[in-house]
Motif scaffolding. Structure first.
Motif, PDB file in Angstrom:
ATOM      1  N   ASP A  43       0.838  -1.205   0.000  1.00 23.62           N
ATOM      2  CA  ASP A  43       0.000   0.000   0.000  1.00 23.62           C
ATOM      3  C   ASP A  43       0.872   1.255   0.000  1.00 23.62           C
ATOM      4  OD1 ASP A  43       0.755  -0.835   2.694  1.00 23.62           O
ATOM      5  OD2 ASP A  43      -0.347   0.951   3.334  1.00 23.62           O
ATOM      6  N   ARG A  44       0.262   2.362  -0.323  1.00 20.53           N
ATOM      7  CA  ARG A  44       1.001   3.613  -0.481  1.00 20.53           C
ATOM      8  C   ARG A  44       1.714   3.996   0.824  1.00 20.53           C
ATOM      9  NH1 ARG A  44      -0.364   9.112  -1.132  1.00 20.53           N
ATOM     10  NH2 ARG A  44      -2.477   8.758  -0.362  1.00 20.53           N
ATOM     11  N   HIS A  45       1.085   3.711   1.970  1.00 20.95           N
ATOM     12  CA  HIS A  45       1.690   4.114   3.245  1.00 20.95           C
ATOM     13  C   HIS A  45       2.590   3.026   3.827  1.00 20.95           C
ATOM     14  CE1 HIS A  45      -0.651   7.750   3.267  1.00 20.95           C
ATOM     15  NE2 HIS A  45      -1.758   7.055   3.044  1.00 20.95           N
ATOM     16  N   ARG A  46       2.729   1.912   3.093  1.00 21.85           N
ATOM     17  CA  ARG A  46       3.608   0.814   3.535  1.00 21.85           C
ATOM     18  C   ARG A  46       3.241   0.409   4.977  1.00 21.85           C
ATOM     19  NH1 ARG A  46       9.648   1.565   1.993  1.00 21.85           N
ATOM     20  NH2 ARG A  46       9.356  -0.456   0.966  1.00 21.85           N
ATOM     21  N   THR A  47       1.953   0.117   5.166  1.00 25.06           N
ATOM     22  CA  THR A  47       1.420  -0.133   6.512  1.00 25.06           C
ATOM     23  C   THR A  47       1.859  -1.487   7.073  1.00 25.06           C
ATOM     24  OG1 THR A  47      -0.526   1.073   5.746  1.00 25.06           O
ATOM     25  CG2 THR A  47      -0.723  -0.125   7.851  1.00 25.06           C
ATOM     26  N   VAL A  48       2.348  -1.489   8.327  1.00 25.12           N
ATOM     27  CA  VAL A  48       2.779  -2.762   8.932  1.00 25.12           C
ATOM     28  C   VAL A  48       1.996  -3.092  10.200  1.00 25.12           C
ATOM     29  CG1 VAL A  48       5.146  -2.698   8.010  1.00 25.12           C
ATOM     30  CG2 VAL A  48       4.620  -1.579  10.199  1.00 25.12           C
ATOM     31  N   ASP A  49       1.124  -2.186  10.658  1.00 27.23           N
ATOM     32  CA  ASP A  49       0.415  -2.436  11.915  1.00 27.23           C
ATOM     33  C   ASP A  49      -1.041  -2.036  11.815  1.00 27.23           C
ATOM     34  OD1 ASP A  49       0.762   0.582  13.787  1.00 27.23           O
ATOM     35  OD2 ASP A  49       1.063   0.307  11.639  1.00 27.23           O
ATOM     36  N   ASP A  50      -1.831  -2.514  12.775  1.00 27.82           N
ATOM     37  CA  ASP A  50      -3.262  -2.188  12.805  1.00 27.82           C
ATOM     38  C   ASP A  50      -3.768  -2.387  14.226  1.00 27.82           C
ATOM     39  OD1 ASP A  50      -5.847  -2.859  10.304  1.00 27.82           O
ATOM     40  OD2 ASP A  50      -5.878  -1.621  12.149  1.00 27.82           O
ATOM     41  N   THR A  51      -5.020  -2.020  14.479  1.00 26.25           N
ATOM     42  CA  THR A  51      -5.564  -2.090  15.850  1.00 26.25           C
ATOM     43  C   THR A  51      -5.821  -3.546  16.254  1.00 26.25           C
ATOM     44  OG1 THR A  51      -7.759  -1.838  14.872  1.00 26.25           O
ATOM     45  CG2 THR A  51      -6.687   0.165  15.723  1.00 26.25           C
ATOM     46  N   PRO A  52      -5.732  -3.839  17.541  1.00 24.39           N
ATOM     47  CA  PRO A  52      -5.886  -5.234  18.003  1.00 24.39           C
ATOM     48  C   PRO A  52      -7.342  -5.690  18.054  1.00 24.39           C
ATOM     49  CG  PRO A  52      -5.362  -3.800  19.866  1.00 24.39           C
ATOM     50  CD  PRO A  52      -5.315  -2.946  18.633  1.00 24.39           C
ATOM     51  N   TYR A  53      -7.624  -6.894  17.533  1.00 23.13           N
ATOM     52  CA  TYR A  53      -8.939  -7.504  17.767  1.00 23.13           C
ATOM     53  C   TYR A  53      -9.108  -7.644  19.278  1.00 23.13           C
ATOM     54  CZ  TYR A  53     -10.148  -8.840  12.985  1.00 23.13           C
ATOM     55  OH  TYR A  53     -10.509  -8.809  11.671  1.00 23.13           O
ATOM     56  N   GLY A  56      -8.087  -2.882  23.344  1.00 22.37           N
ATOM     57  CA  GLY A  56      -6.853  -2.737  24.122  1.00 22.37           C
ATOM     58  C   GLY A  56      -5.975  -1.677  23.493  1.00 22.37           C
ATOM     59  N   ALA A  57      -5.028  -1.196  24.261  1.00 26.23           N
ATOM     60  CA  ALA A  57      -4.174  -0.094  23.785  1.00 26.23           C
ATOM     61  C   ALA A  57      -3.145  -0.638  22.798  1.00 26.23           C
ATOM     62  CB  ALA A  57      -3.460   0.536  24.981  1.00 26.23           C
ATOM     63  N   GLY A  58      -2.531   0.242  22.044  1.00 25.52           N
ATOM     64  CA  GLY A  58      -1.420  -0.112  21.174  1.00 25.52           C
ATOM     65  C   GLY A  58      -1.864  -0.746  19.863  1.00 25.52           C
ATOM     66  N   MET A  59      -0.873  -1.109  19.067  1.00 29.08           N
ATOM     67  CA  MET A  59      -1.123  -1.664  17.737  1.00 29.08           C
ATOM     68  C   MET A  59      -0.437  -3.028  17.627  1.00 29.08           C
ATOM     69  SD  MET A  59      -2.843   0.680  16.111  1.00 29.08           S
ATOM     70  CE  MET A  59      -2.520   0.939  14.358  1.00 29.08           C
ATOM     71  N   VAL A  60      -0.926  -3.825  16.705  1.00 22.25           N
ATOM     72  CA  VAL A  60      -0.365  -5.166  16.457  1.00 22.25           C
ATOM     73  C   VAL A  60       0.187  -5.193  15.037  1.00 22.25           C
ATOM     74  CG1 VAL A  60      -0.954  -7.607  16.257  1.00 22.25           C
ATOM     75  CG2 VAL A  60      -1.995  -6.210  18.069  1.00 22.25           C
ATOM     76  N   MET A  61       1.301  -5.882  14.829  1.00 28.40           N
ATOM     77  CA  MET A  61       1.885  -5.950  13.479  1.00 28.40           C
ATOM     78  C   MET A  61       1.037  -6.898  12.630  1.00 28.40           C
ATOM     79  SD  MET A  61       5.995  -5.813  14.053  1.00 28.40           S
ATOM     80  CE  MET A  61       6.391  -4.574  12.809  1.00 28.40           C
ATOM     81  N   ALA A 116      13.013 -12.356  13.641  1.00 28.16           N
ATOM     82  CA  ALA A 116      11.829 -11.566  13.298  1.00 28.16           C
ATOM     83  C   ALA A 116      11.611 -10.539  14.409  1.00 28.16           C
ATOM     84  CB  ALA A 116      10.619 -12.473  13.157  1.00 28.16           C
ATOM     85  N   CYS A 117      11.977  -9.291  14.134  1.00 27.47           N
ATOM     86  CA  CYS A 117      11.934  -8.263  15.185  1.00 27.47           C
ATOM     87  C   CYS A 117      10.570  -7.581  15.212  1.00 27.47           C
ATOM     88  CB  CYS A 117      13.021  -7.217  14.934  1.00 27.47           C
ATOM     89  SG  CYS A 117      14.682  -7.942  15.001  1.00 27.47           S
ATOM     90  N   GLY A 118       9.828  -7.859  16.289  1.00 26.78           N
ATOM     91  CA  GLY A 118       8.506  -7.261  16.465  1.00 26.78           C
ATOM     92  C   GLY A 118       8.613  -5.864  17.065  1.00 26.78           C
ATOM     93  N   ARG A 119       7.574  -5.066  16.824  1.00 33.07           N
ATOM     94  CA  ARG A 119       7.466  -3.734  17.443  1.00 33.07           C
ATOM     95  C   ARG A 119       6.051  -3.616  17.973  1.00 33.07           C
ATOM     96  NH1 ARG A 119      11.186   0.610  18.295  1.00 33.07           N
ATOM     97  NH2 ARG A 119      12.954  -0.830  18.382  1.00 33.07           N
ATOM     98  N   TYR A 120       5.712  -2.418  18.496  1.00 31.37           N
ATOM     99  CA  TYR A 120       4.360  -2.179  18.993  1.00 31.37           C
ATOM    100  C   TYR A 120       4.029  -3.204  20.075  1.00 31.37           C
ATOM    101  CZ  TYR A 120       4.598   0.133  14.484  1.00 31.37           C
ATOM    102  OH  TYR A 120       5.023   0.890  13.413  1.00 31.37           O
TER     103      TYR A 120
END
Ligand code: JF5
Length: 248
Positions: A43-53, A56-61, A116-120
């Protein structure tokens, strides 16, 4: 051994070129590949994260970029003799098994490790399940604390593992007398001058009596381990209070 790293901060690993591992790479003992996870976004924004099912706070890869990244990297490195054939995918995470010198020694005989280096808040759990259909997967914790991402943990693990790969460290002897190698902490070390700020090097170390030196070093290791890391000793050796070597 080949090591691949997938991260959204590839520039973080530039330092691996200059350290001890730089020499190992030049001598082909270690191959290192660093990959930007966003290479596998579309995608144009090169998205790697989204909201958690489940909220809860924060984002999930997101799983898709990770799935494509691991597709691209697994099954590329042929195994040299005495090494495992399939790859190992390591996910640094506070929820992993403890990273220890023993585990580092085990991983030093792998032919191909992908970090595999996770973030968020972490990576969608299905990524590890999917990877396990094509490789061995290990969630590994560097320690009981939370970092912002797996990169710092991966760097530490790569250094601990890399230096155990045969030929990487000049003098393999130096790998034996280390803390955690024989299950004890390392004895104190000294070098010249013989007296420094009024503090003298222990006499036994200048005696030339190698049996006495070895005995002194072992006793120092035991005493230091009792004082600093009683958890490393077999139950019988629990310390009495006040036996630790006082500094001063
Ligand atoms: O914080 C760590 O990794 C970053 C991470 C990865 C996944 C979810 C949250 C945070 C870590 C701590 N010990 N070993 C690794």
């Amino acid at each position: 051994m080949r090591i691949d790293i997938v991260t959204i901060f590839p520039e973080f690993f530039g330092v691996l070129d200059v350290s001890l591992l730089g020499k190992a790479r030049r001598e082909r003992l270690l191959e290192l590949g660093v990959h930007d996870l966003r290479e596998w976004t579309h995608d144009r924004h090169r998205t790697v994260d989204d909201t958690p099912y489940g909220g809860g706070a924060g984002m999930v890869m997101k799983p898709e970029p990770w799935g494509e990244a691991l597709d691209a990297l697994l099954g590329q490195a042929p195994a040299a003799e005495g090494e495992r054939a399939d790859a190992l995918v390591v996910f640094p995470t506070p929820a992993g098994v403890p990273f220890t010198q023993a585990l580092a020694r085990e991983l030093a005989s792998e032919s191909h490790i992908v970090f595999a280096c996770g973030r968020y808040e972490g990576i969608d759990a299905r990524v590890a399940d999917d990877a396990a259909t094509r490789a061995r997967v290990l969630e590994v914790s560097l320690g009981d604390y939370v970092l912002n991402g797996g990169e710092v943990a991966a760097m530490a693990m790569i250094e601990a593992i890399g230096r155990l790969v045969p030929g990487v460290v000049g003098n393999p002897e130096s790998l034996v007398e280390e803390s955690h190698e024989a299950g004890l902490l390392e004895h104190p070390s000294y070098t010249k001058p013989q007296v420094w700020r009024g503090r003298e090097v222990p006499e036994v170390l200048r005696s030339g009596n190698h049996a006495a030196i070895a005995a002194w070093r072992h006793e120092q290791s035991l005493e230091r381990t009792r004082r600093v890391r009683p958890d490393l000793l077999p139950a019988a050796a629990e310390p009495e209070p006040g036996t630790g070597r006082q500094h001063g």
